[in-house]
Design a protein around this motif. Structure first.
Motif, mmCIF file in Angstrom:
data_model
loop_
_atom_site.group_PDB
_atom_site.id
_atom_site.type_symbol
_atom_site.label_atom_id
_atom_site.label_comp_id
_atom_site.label_asym_id
_atom_site.label_seq_id
_atom_site.Cartn_x
_atom_site.Cartn_y
_atom_site.Cartn_z
ATOM 1 N N ASN A 25 7.499 -43.463 -80.284
ATOM 2 C CA ASN A 25 6.957 -42.800 -79.102
ATOM 3 C C ASN A 25 6.185 -41.558 -79.571
ATOM 4 O O ASN A 25 6.188 -41.229 -80.754
ATOM 5 C CB ASN A 25 8.101 -42.445 -78.138
ATOM 6 C CG ASN A 25 7.610 -42.274 -76.722
ATOM 7 O OD1 ASN A 25 6.791 -41.414 -76.457
ATOM 8 N ND2 ASN A 25 8.087 -43.092 -75.809
ATOM 9 N N THR A 26 5.528 -40.880 -78.644
ATOM 10 C CA THR A 26 4.564 -39.846 -79.016
ATOM 11 C C THR A 26 5.094 -38.834 -80.032
ATOM 12 O O THR A 26 4.508 -38.636 -81.087
ATOM 13 C CB THR A 26 4.100 -39.095 -77.752
ATOM 14 O OG1 THR A 26 3.548 -40.052 -76.863
ATOM 15 C CG2 THR A 26 3.058 -38.054 -78.100
ATOM 16 N N LEU A 27 6.209 -38.202 -79.704
ATOM 17 C CA LEU A 27 6.637 -37.080 -80.521
ATOM 18 C C LEU A 27 7.085 -37.536 -81.909
ATOM 19 O O LEU A 27 6.603 -37.041 -82.928
ATOM 20 C CB LEU A 27 7.742 -36.292 -79.807
ATOM 21 C CG LEU A 27 7.894 -34.928 -80.459
ATOM 22 C CD1 LEU A 27 7.426 -33.832 -79.539
ATOM 23 C CD2 LEU A 27 9.300 -34.709 -80.913
ATOM 24 N N CYS A 53 11.473 -43.872 -76.805
ATOM 25 C CA CYS A 53 12.199 -42.619 -77.011
ATOM 26 C C CYS A 53 13.710 -42.826 -77.061
ATOM 27 O O CYS A 53 14.310 -43.419 -76.180
ATOM 28 C CB CYS A 53 11.857 -41.631 -75.899
ATOM 29 S SG CYS A 53 12.553 -40.003 -76.202
ATOM 30 N N LEU A 54 14.343 -42.318 -78.133
ATOM 31 C CA LEU A 54 15.776 -42.494 -78.340
ATOM 32 C C LEU A 54 16.571 -41.247 -77.956
ATOM 33 O O LEU A 54 17.742 -41.125 -78.307
ATOM 34 C CB LEU A 54 16.034 -42.865 -79.805
ATOM 35 C CG LEU A 54 15.447 -44.229 -80.221
ATOM 36 C CD1 LEU A 54 15.415 -44.369 -81.739
ATOM 37 C CD2 LEU A 54 16.237 -45.364 -79.607
ATOM 38 N N ALA A 55 15.923 -40.331 -77.239
ATOM 39 C CA ALA A 55 16.589 -39.126 -76.738
ATOM 40 C C ALA A 55 17.172 -38.270 -77.865
ATOM 41 O O ALA A 55 18.295 -37.790 -77.784
ATOM 42 C CB ALA A 55 17.663 -39.479 -75.710
ATOM 43 N N ALA A 56 16.384 -38.112 -78.909
ATOM 44 C CA ALA A 56 16.789 -37.230 -80.006
ATOM 45 C C ALA A 56 15.552 -36.506 -80.527
ATOM 46 O O ALA A 56 15.378 -36.327 -81.731
ATOM 47 C CB ALA A 56 17.450 -38.032 -81.115
ATOM 48 N N CYS A 57 14.692 -36.086 -79.606
ATOM 49 C CA CYS A 57 13.386 -35.539 -79.977
ATOM 50 C C CYS A 57 13.508 -34.283 -80.834
ATOM 51 O O CYS A 57 12.612 -33.993 -81.627
ATOM 52 C CB CYS A 57 12.580 -35.239 -78.721
ATOM 53 S SG CYS A 57 12.616 -36.607 -77.540
ATOM 54 N N ASP A 58 14.605 -33.541 -80.667
ATOM 55 C CA ASP A 58 14.761 -32.330 -81.473
ATOM 56 C C ASP A 58 15.082 -32.675 -82.929
ATOM 57 O O ASP A 58 15.050 -31.803 -83.784
ATOM 58 C CB ASP A 58 15.814 -31.381 -80.870
ATOM 59 C CG ASP A 58 17.108 -32.068 -80.484
ATOM 60 O OD1 ASP A 58 17.143 -33.315 -80.438
ATOM 61 O OD2 ASP A 58 18.099 -31.358 -80.220
#
Lengths: 285, 427
Positions: free
Chosen positions: A97-99, A136-141
């Motif tokens: 995903n983007t980030l 997105c795997l909800a770990a962008c940080d």
């Protein structure tokens, strides 16, 4: 690949009696008369037996829940996690995903795809690794992130990801950054069906990291804190005055003595307040 | 602006997910206090606190609870939306993995307030460690008498079922989530009727986000005035700002609602590679992009809306001058194309078309008419589908054209673009 094979409509009886028992346990989690709520976990369950959702798995769910195979297939084809062909021992998911993608996820996916000689949702010839690019795997940080059987390997690079899959192919199981020690794809599918593992090392496995704690650690350094709770004078005897003081300062910064100490003092972390806690919860213990 | 860890205060402490440790740090004290109140008093307290839903829409939580009809003879349900998957959003997983009991405590208080006996935690299927942790915490809560028969002597039974999803962003939409929980394809329902009257199994249902319910025990303990002491009047409390991207120290920063990006960047050590800030999202990929001119917008529900975007989930994704906004928007659009459930034509077809147009622009094959076509498509997606997925999909496109039209035009003008290899949905 089609899920409903017209030539071979699927046989619900290929699954052992134990699987039917597990399905009944799933149904029991929902209110009486609402057995269809068990369908998603049951699809994870049949996937845990065969490594994918087969025509047999669909027939099994339809049979147990007394709904049509078409109803089951409609659900099975809607969700990304139900695999339509046999999955390898390890499902390697690269967030593109983007980030994550811009921070290196695209390069990781390309590199792994070339190294393993497989594309999206394809499995290596030795049956070890299935590769996919994930949303997105909800770990962008912790970007860029890779998961192996859905356990997090944070802050990856193309180089580290190559090391990761090389270890997997060599039969080793590197430890995730956050999450339990790896198990097989079939085993993790059973956990997602709600039969979470009882391995002690899974229960205590770390779920934190520098990013998770970035704010609380900084708050300690800066002596920042949330406002304390208001003191309710009229409700407490004077002997608990000290506990009140601490309660009022409930989120006050404590002196951190180690990484595992409470970063913030609370009423309950104070020995005086602890005795109150014991009274409050005597019944529950 | 100071940091104000409340929901995150247990992060980094000794195994905060274990009930013994949770109890040492205020754990279940809010529940005990709540049980000494009448259910309606709790609803009044949450209303008075003006807690607004942390799932993105910012709907007042107390009002949502009050909508549940009482004495109607039907079972009531509380459903927790833990299907975190909006690009940029990475707050609920750390909360569940590190502090699952605070959510469970919030759930039991919510159940008590709306007179529900059964709650369902819908956790996205990929979040295996969260499923594991929450399941273990629920088991601990049963063993210690916080769940099951006669909780804390209240005479009432409370149950929690943990339910793993199967990979579908749309299930974060509350009615799609309910359909999914009923064992169907996750597709949104037409509203009204709303879940408050016709939710799970057609019964009155509260659907709350993880962060919302985690906030509840603290509000019960501290009171409405304490909660309103932080942040602006219209959207009080703390916000967990999830910083990611081109920032030196990404992570979870809990500060009062209304903190600005300028302040957050200072806390997080500034930009990561010494480049200038170019664009950012205030609350996930569905919220219109902001630029450097928005550094001082207070990040709370009302102020962000006033500035032309949405506070969303306070997922702040940060990009610098070397990042291509067209590439970023293309990837987000491919995400929405993939995740559209297909129920409504404008969203299903529209996202398919916008993705194609963005792909050809990015590959150096765009035409001068493409930008107008994109904006026209956005007009025909926005507000024309059952749920907000389609609306959200237009946000990055229209906001990026608003602020960076020149970048699109330059790509279109270039006869041959040096084609970068893309992976993801386009590969």
């Amino acid at each position: 690949m089609t899920l409903i094979d017209i030539e071979r409509p699927g046989n619900p009886d290929v699954f052992a009696a134990e699987v039917r028992t597990a399905a009944e346990q799933i149904i029991a989690r929902y209110p009486a008369g609402q057995s269809r709520s068990a369908l998603l976990p049951m699809l994870h369950l049949v996937q845990s037996e065969q490594g994918y959702v087969s025509a047999d798995g669909i027939a099994f769910c339809a049979d147990v829940l007394d709904i049509t195979k078409a109803q089951v297939a409609a659900v099975a084809t809607f969700y990304t996690m139900y695999k339509r062909k046999p999955t390898g021992e390890y499902l390697v998911s690269v967030c593109t995903n983007t980030l994550c993608g811009l921070l290196g996820g695209d390069e990781i996916y390309r590199t792994l795809s070339e190294l393993l000689g497989v594309g999206m949702n394809e499995t290596t010839a030795d049956g070890t690794i299935t590769l996919e690019h994930a949303e997105c795997l909800a770990a962008c940080d912790y970007a860029p992130v890779v998961t192996v059987n859905y356990e997090f390997f944070d802050n990856q690079s193309a180089e580290s990801a190559v090391g990761l899959v090389t270890e997997l192919k060599d039969g080793r199981r590197p430890l995730p950054t956050r999450g339990a020690p790896l198990c097989s794809f079939k085993e993790i599918s059973r956990q997602i069906a709600g039969f979470v593992d009882d391995r002690p090392e899974a229960a205590t496995a770390t779920a934190t990291g520098a990013q998770t704690e970035a704010g609380v650690k900084l708050a300690q350094q800066r002596h920042d804190q949330a406002p304390g709770y208001p003191v309710e004078h009229e409700k407490k005897p004077a002997s608990e005055a000290h506990a009140e003081q601490v309660a009022a300062d409930n989120t006050g910064a404590a002196e951190p003595t180690s990484a595992h100490d409470a970063p913030l003092k609370t009423s309950a972390s104070d020995p005086d307040a602890d005795s109150t806690q014991g009274e409050l919860f005597g019944k529950g213990e | 602006m100071p940091l104000t860890p409340v929901l995150t205060k247990r992060f980094g402490t000794n195994a905060p997910w274990q009930i013994e440790n949770y109890l040492k740090l205020d754990g279940y004290a809010g529940l005990k206090k709540a049980f000494a109140m009448q259910p309606d008093e709790i609803i009044a307290l949450i209303k008075e606190s003006n807690l607004r839903g942390r799932g993105g829409a910012g709907f007042p939580t107390g009002m949502k609870w009050q909508f549940i009809p009482q004495n109607d003879g039907k079972p009531h349900y509380v459903v927790i939306n833990a299907d975190e998957g909006e690009p940029g959003t990475c707050r609920d997983l750390p909360l569940m993995m590190n502090d699952p009991h605070s959510m469970i405590e919030g759930i039991i208080i919510a159940c008590y307030a709306v007179r529900a006996n059964h709650a369902f935690v819908y956790i996205r299927g990929e979040a295996v460690h969260a499923i594991r942790r929450v399941t273990q915490a629920v088991n601990e809560a049963y063993a210690k008498g916080y769940l099951g028969d006669n909780v804390l002597g209240s005479g009432v039974r409370f149950d929690i079922t943990v339910h793993g999803g199967a990979g579908a962003y749309i299930c974060g939409e509350e009615t799609a989530l309910l359909d999914s929980l009923e064992g169907k394809r996750g597709q949104p329902r037409l509203k009204p009727p709303f879940p408050a009257t016709n939710g799970l199994y057609d019964a009155p249902t509260v659907v709350n986000n993880v962060g919302t319910l985690c906030s509840v025990p603290y509000i019960v303990l501290g009171g409405a005035a304490w909660h309103k002491d932080m942040g602006p009047e219209g959207s009080p409390g703390t916000s967990i700002y999830s910083l990611s991207g081109r920032v030196k120290n990404p992570g979870q920063y809990e500060a009062p609602m209304g903190t600005t990006l300028r302040e957050l960047l200072e806390l997080a050590g500034g930009m990561s590679r010494g480049k200038e800030l170019k664009f950012w999202t205030p609350g996930g990929s569905s919220t219109p992009l902001f630029t450097a001119e928005h550094l001082d917008v207070p990040l709370d529900f009302d102020s962000v809306a006033k500035a032309g975007s949405m506070n969303g989930t306070s997922a702040v994704m940060i990009f610098d001058e070397e990042d291509s906004v067209v590439q970023a928007v293309l990837k987000w659009t491919q995400f929405y194309e993939h995740e559209s459930c297909g129920k409504c034509t404008p969203c299903r077809e529209g996202n398919y078309w916008t993705a194609q147009i963005l792909e050809r622009i990015w590959h150096g094959e765009g035409t001068p008419a493409d930008l107008d076509t994109l904006l026209d498509l956005c007009d025909n997606i926005l507000g024309r589908s059952f749920c907000a997925l389609g609306d959200g999909a237009t946000s990055p496109i229209s906001s990026s054209i608003k602020y960076f039209r020149g970048e699109y035009e330059a790509l279109i003008a270039a006869a041959a673009h040096n084609e970068p290899a893309l992976t993801g949905a386009s590969a």
